[in-house]
Motif scaffolding. Sequence first.
Motif, short mmCIF file in Angstrom:
data_model
loop_
_atom_site.label_atom_id
_atom_site.label_comp_id
_atom_site.label_asym_id
_atom_site.label_seq_id
_atom_site.Cartn_x
_atom_site.Cartn_y
_atom_site.Cartn_z
N ARG A 139 0.99 -1.14 -0.06
CA ARG A 139 0.14 -0.12 0.03
C ARG A 139 0.71 1.11 0.01
O ARG A 139 0.94 1.80 0.78
CB ARG A 139 -0.80 -0.10 1.19
N PRO A 140 1.75 1.45 -1.04
CA PRO A 140 2.75 2.53 -1.14
C PRO A 140 2.10 3.67 -1.43
O PRO A 140 2.65 4.35 -2.62
CB PRO A 140 3.69 1.98 -1.95
N TRP A 141 1.00 4.39 -0.97
CA TRP A 141 0.36 5.46 -1.48
C TRP A 141 -0.53 5.95 -0.28
O TRP A 141 -0.89 5.30 0.51
CB TRP A 141 -0.59 5.12 -2.67
N ARG A 142 -0.73 7.37 -0.25
CA ARG A 142 -1.69 7.98 0.41
C ARG A 142 -2.38 9.28 -0.53
O ARG A 142 -1.47 9.54 -1.41
CB ARG A 142 -1.20 8.46 1.70
N LEU B 265 -11.76 20.95 -4.82
CA LEU B 265 -11.00 19.90 -4.10
C LEU B 265 -9.75 19.59 -4.91
O LEU B 265 -9.82 19.26 -6.19
CB LEU B 265 -11.98 18.78 -4.09
N LEU B 266 -8.76 19.31 -4.29
CA LEU B 266 -7.53 18.73 -4.97
C LEU B 266 -7.18 17.60 -4.27
O LEU B 266 -7.17 17.69 -3.00
CB LEU B 266 -6.37 19.52 -5.12
N LEU B 267 -6.95 16.49 -4.96
CA LEU B 267 -6.51 15.37 -4.04
C LEU B 267 -5.07 15.02 -4.79
O LEU B 267 -4.83 14.50 -5.84
CB LEU B 267 -7.55 14.24 -4.40
N ALA B 268 -4.17 15.12 -3.66
CA ALA B 268 -2.82 14.93 -4.02
C ALA B 268 -2.48 13.41 -3.83
O ALA B 268 -2.70 12.83 -2.90
CB ALA B 268 -1.68 15.98 -3.05
N VAL B 269 -1.85 12.80 -4.88
CA VAL B 269 -1.65 11.55 -4.99
C VAL B 269 0.07 11.53 -4.54
O VAL B 269 0.89 11.81 -5.04
CB VAL B 269 -1.97 10.97 -6.20
N VAL B 270 0.17 10.67 -3.52
CA VAL B 270 1.53 10.62 -2.91
C VAL B 270 1.95 9.10 -2.93
O VAL B 270 1.18 8.14 -2.55
CB VAL B 270 1.48 10.89 -1.32
#
Length: 187
Positions: free
Chosen positions: A44-47, A89-94
């Motif tokens: 699960r290498p994301w947030r 809304l901005l969803l930053a993908v990390v």
Amino acid sequence: MRPALEAALVRRSVSKVTDAAPDDAELLELLGAAGRVADHASLRPWRVVALRGEARDRLGSALALASGLEAADPRGAAKLATKPLRAPLLLAVVAVHTPDYAKVPEWEQDATAAGVAHLLSLLLDEAGWGVLWRTGPYTRHPAVSAAHGLRPNEALLGWLYVGGKPERRRVERLKPIDAAARLTTLD
């Protein structure tokens, strides 16, 4: 037609959205589904970081700083600073990297995070929201990383700009994909 196939075929990027946006409860439901992408070793290498309200202003300031335009081209810097305000809304993908994990190299961890972003954009579109995935040259700048509260093992891949779909919007016809030109079969 199968629902996933239909959703993929009708998905379109929406660059101009209204001020409506999904709430956190809806985001959590969609993110729970998007997190089902292929994930080697289940790292699960994301947030995802949700930016609303003034957080978008802080991101705009970080983008202007990262550009280096503030002294040389103040208008250019000011224009860049307003880009995060194009959606409510901005969803930053990390990408969250597990360092020194030889079984799953960093590029594969990035690919999983990008898969979450893509599937989330598809799910948001299917739920009736306008979505546009944006990247840019400043995603890895320290000021932009700081604006998102990123840790040393994290890398910003880009943002999903999310808002309501305008009632009347131009529906663009996309060129069909020549899948045969993109498929190679080895016997």
